[in-house]
Motif scaffolding. Structure first.
Motif, PDB file in Angstrom:
ATOM      1  N   HIS A  58     -14.544  12.445   0.710  1.00 48.73           N
ATOM      2  CA  HIS A  58     -13.642  12.432   1.841  1.00 48.73           C
ATOM      3  C   HIS A  58     -14.533  12.688   3.006  1.00 48.73           C
ATOM      4  O   HIS A  58     -15.170  13.879   3.023  1.00 48.73           O
ATOM      5  N   ALA A  59     -14.608  11.776   4.129  1.00 49.84           N
ATOM      6  CA  ALA A  59     -15.319  12.021   5.293  1.00 49.84           C
ATOM      7  C   ALA A  59     -14.499  12.824   6.392  1.00 49.84           C
ATOM      8  O   ALA A  59     -14.961  12.927   7.554  1.00 49.84           O
ATOM      9  N   ASP A  60     -13.499  13.220   6.044  1.00 52.94           N
ATOM     10  CA  ASP A  60     -12.570  13.807   7.295  1.00 52.94           C
ATOM     11  C   ASP A  60     -12.206  15.572   6.519  1.00 52.94           C
ATOM     12  O   ASP A  60     -12.352  15.371   5.431  1.00 52.94           O
ATOM     13  N   TRP A  61     -11.834  16.357   7.571  1.00 55.92           N
ATOM     14  CA  TRP A  61     -11.440  17.644   6.944  1.00 55.92           C
ATOM     15  C   TRP A  61     -10.111  17.560   6.278  1.00 55.92           C
ATOM     16  O   TRP A  61      -9.300  16.937   6.917  1.00 55.92           O
ATOM     17  N   TRP A  62     -10.191  18.484   5.253  1.00 57.73           N
ATOM     18  CA  TRP A  62      -8.708  18.174   4.548  1.00 57.73           C
ATOM     19  C   TRP A  62      -7.856  19.448   5.315  1.00 57.73           C
ATOM     20  O   TRP A  62      -8.100  20.392   5.829  1.00 57.73           O
ATOM     21  N   PRO A  63      -6.631  19.075   5.681  1.00 51.44           N
ATOM     22  CA  PRO A  63      -5.531  19.934   6.575  1.00 51.44           C
ATOM     23  C   PRO A  63      -5.234  21.073   5.793  1.00 51.44           C
ATOM     24  O   PRO A  63      -5.112  20.930   4.235  1.00 51.44           O
ATOM     25  N   GLY A  64      -5.087  22.082   6.240  1.00 54.11           N
ATOM     26  CA  GLY A  64      -4.774  23.244   5.597  1.00 54.11           C
ATOM     27  C   GLY A  64      -3.394  23.254   5.216  1.00 54.11           C
ATOM     28  O   GLY A  64      -2.824  23.945   3.921  1.00 54.11           O
ATOM     29  N   LEU A  65      -2.493  22.371   6.045  1.00 51.25           N
ATOM     30  CA  LEU A  65      -0.855  22.318   5.640  1.00 51.25           C
ATOM     31  C   LEU A  65      -0.770  20.825   5.801  1.00 51.25           C
ATOM     32  O   LEU A  65      -0.435  20.442   6.651  1.00 51.25           O
ATOM     33  N   PRO A  66      -1.031  20.165   4.752  1.00 50.88           N
ATOM     34  CA  PRO A  66      -0.769  18.704   4.848  1.00 50.88           C
ATOM     35  C   PRO A  66       0.769  18.188   5.177  1.00 50.88           C
ATOM     36  O   PRO A  66       1.540  19.126   4.401  1.00 50.88           O
TER      37      PRO A  66
END
Length: 679
Positions: free
Chosen positions: A576-584
């Motif tokens: 995955h080339a984007d940051w994973w959200p803390g609260l999706p």
């Protein structure tokens, strides 16, 4: 032959229809002589005074001169080390813009600008017959604009040494082993392509001068971090085949790599030169304009700042030094076919006149705005040994950086214990605490477990202590903090249990590296089980110790790497080339962290360092597949409760022969293992 006025630009020796124009930056010099040599470079034939100096650039045009002309400079000015000046016209100096270099530095004291007996005085001996010289070269055709472009999320870097990669390769003709042409051989590129490598990162290939200390011991700077010619490919990696030059062979190699759809990156050393400290040789810039090119100590300008540990630092607060570097980079990109650059000790390039690091330094600004290099890959080694020299995560957007925190965390987590789940997760997801700022992507973190500097992967699980005696420094060189684990036996062994444990750990480390978010980088030979017999600083070892031993390759480990990288390509969440959200948001892809029991990690769970096991769930709305990574770095098996769904095991690092199979609601993970499953 006589010189005409010529022009102050471009710098270096430029071949034109009416001869060759010479231009040399030396604003503090009082005169410059162009010295013409025979084709061997041993016999000086004529000295011609450059007739003009414009804005600190000495220049002249030699009518009717042609490609192949061999030349050097004698530069006149004050011998005043206390004022930063070390002019000595008895020493022939190399054009920093030389595109082809004649001769090889032998380490003898005749190259010293100072008198060996009285270092405060100039040495009167003439070294013209043995000094390094430049040869006027024909320009190469511009690189085709259809070079490969690798998506950042798909990039997998492979760090290699041109000589070491092919010197013992059975599929490379003997006369090409250890050369640029050898690296371009189908058998070599087939292997790399089959692994899933996208980007080759070559250790230094610019012309070097080995340190006098090493030469006296019969050793060489094998790694190549002692550059003296920033435009010229290292001649020692040239096959010498008729009809080729080092530059044309390098370019052919680059073209062959591009045909495979792979990128080519080179490791470049602009932070210091091979002229070392005040007692080092006068080979080029020291004798051209020492006070311009180098950071000199403010309290004593006879001495050099040494933020590199190599004796000197180039002064990138000087526009002419920035220009030298940028002109060199453009040359490698446009004529030699290089797609990107890894900058050794990169903070030096961003230090101001007082030594302070500035993320908006002139070089960093020039690099990112340059239209010729707009698509180049920029990779920083983000530390040096100067004040405030550790700058991981502080380079500007557009740069990738080697992430040693990933290295140390992964090593300690798998090999020694005591690392919290939170620290492991931080590195597994591209070290957001360092890189998630100013619009930077997770791919800015270049993750690695081993690199050229340190233990090989096999040695990391085979040695607790460094064994560097062959380097001639009584084993004191190299890092003593390796986070390694010899699995109970120091070095080679026939114990099957020990060998099995080492194999499990190598596979677990490789899987953890190649499936982490960010840009993974492998060291050449990791997939082969290459050993350097415990030498973790083999910078001066040019021999079987460092050359990859293809005959003894671990084919099972090689196949494991292929499988892991195939999974990485298949599973978008794993790259995955984007940051994973803390609260999706509800219904959007999410990254979840679970205990082996299947519950979300609590704050206490994150901080504990005595429970090195966790489940990483890449959750996606139907019909997309979900992916699950199970991790057990402990010494005992661990039972995992799996999330709801029908899970199929795709890969198990402890048993790489295990074919895809259905998993029940639970899974029992052996020690030192990583499993990957999908719905």
């Amino acid at each position: 032959m006589t010189l005409r006025l010529g022009w102050p630009t471009p710098l270096g020796a430029r071949l034109g229809a009416d001869g060759v124009n010479f231009a040399l930056v030396a604003p503090n010099a009082t005169a410059v002589e162009l010295c013409i040599f025979d084709t061997t470079g041993q016999h000086e034939q004529q000295r011609l005074k450059l007739p003009a100096c414009t804005d600190g650039v000495w220049h002249g045009r030699l009518p009717n001169a042609q490609a192949g002309l061999v030349y050097g400079y004698r530069v006149y000015g004050p011998w005043a080390p206390a004022e930063g000046h070390r002019y000595n016209p008895a020493k022939l100096v190399l054009d920093p813009y030389a595109r082809e270099i004649v001769g090889q530095y032998d380490g003898s004291d005749i190259h010293w600008g100072h008198d060996p007996a009285q270092p405060d005085r100039p040495d009167p001996r003439d070294n013209g017959s043995v000094a390094l010289k430049a040869r006027v070269a024909l320009p190469l055709a511009p690189v085709t604009p259809t070079r490969p472009r690798v998506d950042a999320g798909h990039r997998v870097i492979y760090e290699l040494h041109v000589r070491g990669q092919t010197k013992q390769h059975p599929g490379v003709p003997a006369e090409l082993q250890g050369t640029y042409a050898g690296l371009a051989e189908p058998a070599v590129l087939d292997h790399l392509q089959s692994l899933g490598i996208t980007t080759l990162s070559l250790m230094p290939v610019q012309h070097r001068a080995d340190e006098q200390r090493l030469l006296k011991m019969g050793l060489l700077n094998y790694w190549g971090y002692s550059t003296i010619g920033w435009f010229a490919p290292e001649v020692r990696y040239w096959s010498g085949r008729p009809g080729t030059t080092p530059a044309t062979e390098f370019r052919a190699m680059a073209d062959a790599i591009h045909v495979r759809g792979m990128e080519l990156v080179i490791d470049v050393v602009y932070n210091h030169s091979a002229e070392t400290d005040e007692l080092g040789p006068t080979l080029s810039m020291r004798g051209i304009d020492n006070a311009l090119y180098y950071h000199l100590r403010r309290d004593d300008r006879a001495l050099y700042e040494n933020w590199t540990g190599c004796g000197n630092c180039l002064d990138f607060s000087q526009p002419r030094v920035v220009q030298l570097c940028m002109d060199s980079l453009r040359h490698w990109a446009t004529e030699l076919g290089v797609d990107g650059f890894r900058f050794d000790l990169a903070p030096v390039l961003a230090r101001g006149p007082n030594g302070e690091f500035d993320p908006r330094a002139p070089f960093l600004a020039a690099a990112r705005q340059d239209p010729v290099l707009a698509d180049a890959l920029w990779i920083a080694e983000p530390w040096d040994i100067g004040p405030g020299g550790y700058r991981v995560g502080e380079f500007p957007p557009g740069w990738l950086e080697w992430n040693d925190r990933f290295r140390d965390t992964q090593r300690a987590f798998w090999l020694q214990g005591g690392v919290s789940r939170g620290e492991f997760a931080q590195r597994f997801t591209a070290s957001a605490n360092q890189f998630d700022h100013d619009g930077r992507a997770p791919t800015a973190s270049v993750n690695f477990v081993v690199a050229h500097d340190g233990f090989t992967l096999r040695d990391l699980v085979s040695y607790n202590e460094r064994h560097n005696e062959a380097n001639g420094e009584q084993g004191r060189d190299g890092s003593s903090q390796n986070h390694s684990n010899n699995c109970g036996v120091e070095g080679e062994t026939g114990d099957e249990e020990v060998l099995a444990a080492r194999g499990r750990l190598q596979r677990a480390l490789l899987a953890s590296l190649l499936l982490s978010q960010g840009t993974p980088m492998m060291l050449a030979g990791s997939e082969l089980g290459h050993t350097q017999q415990g030498n973790n600083n083999a910078y001066c070892q040019d021999g079987p110790l460092t050359w990859l031993d293809w005959q003894r390759a671990d084919d099972g480990l090689t196949d494991f790497v292929r499988r892991v990288l195939a999974l990485r390509r298949e599973a978008e969440p794993l790259r995955h080339a984007d940051w994973w959200p803390g609260l999706p948001a509800d219904g959007s892809p999410a990254l979840r962290w679970h205990t082996p029991e299947g519950r979300d990690l609590s704050p206490e769970d994150w901080q504990r360092g005595d429970t090195p096991s966790l489940a990483i769930l890449f959750e996606a709305p139907a019909p997309a597949s979900q992916w699950l990574v199970l991790v057990n770095a402990g010494a005992s098996p661990v039972d995992f409760n799996l999330p709801p769904g029908t899970w199929t095991l795709q890969l198990a690092s402890d048993n790489p022969q295990d074919t895809p199979r259905a998993l029940a609601a639970g899974a029992n993970l052996p020690p030192s293992s990583l499993w990957i499953a999908r719905t």
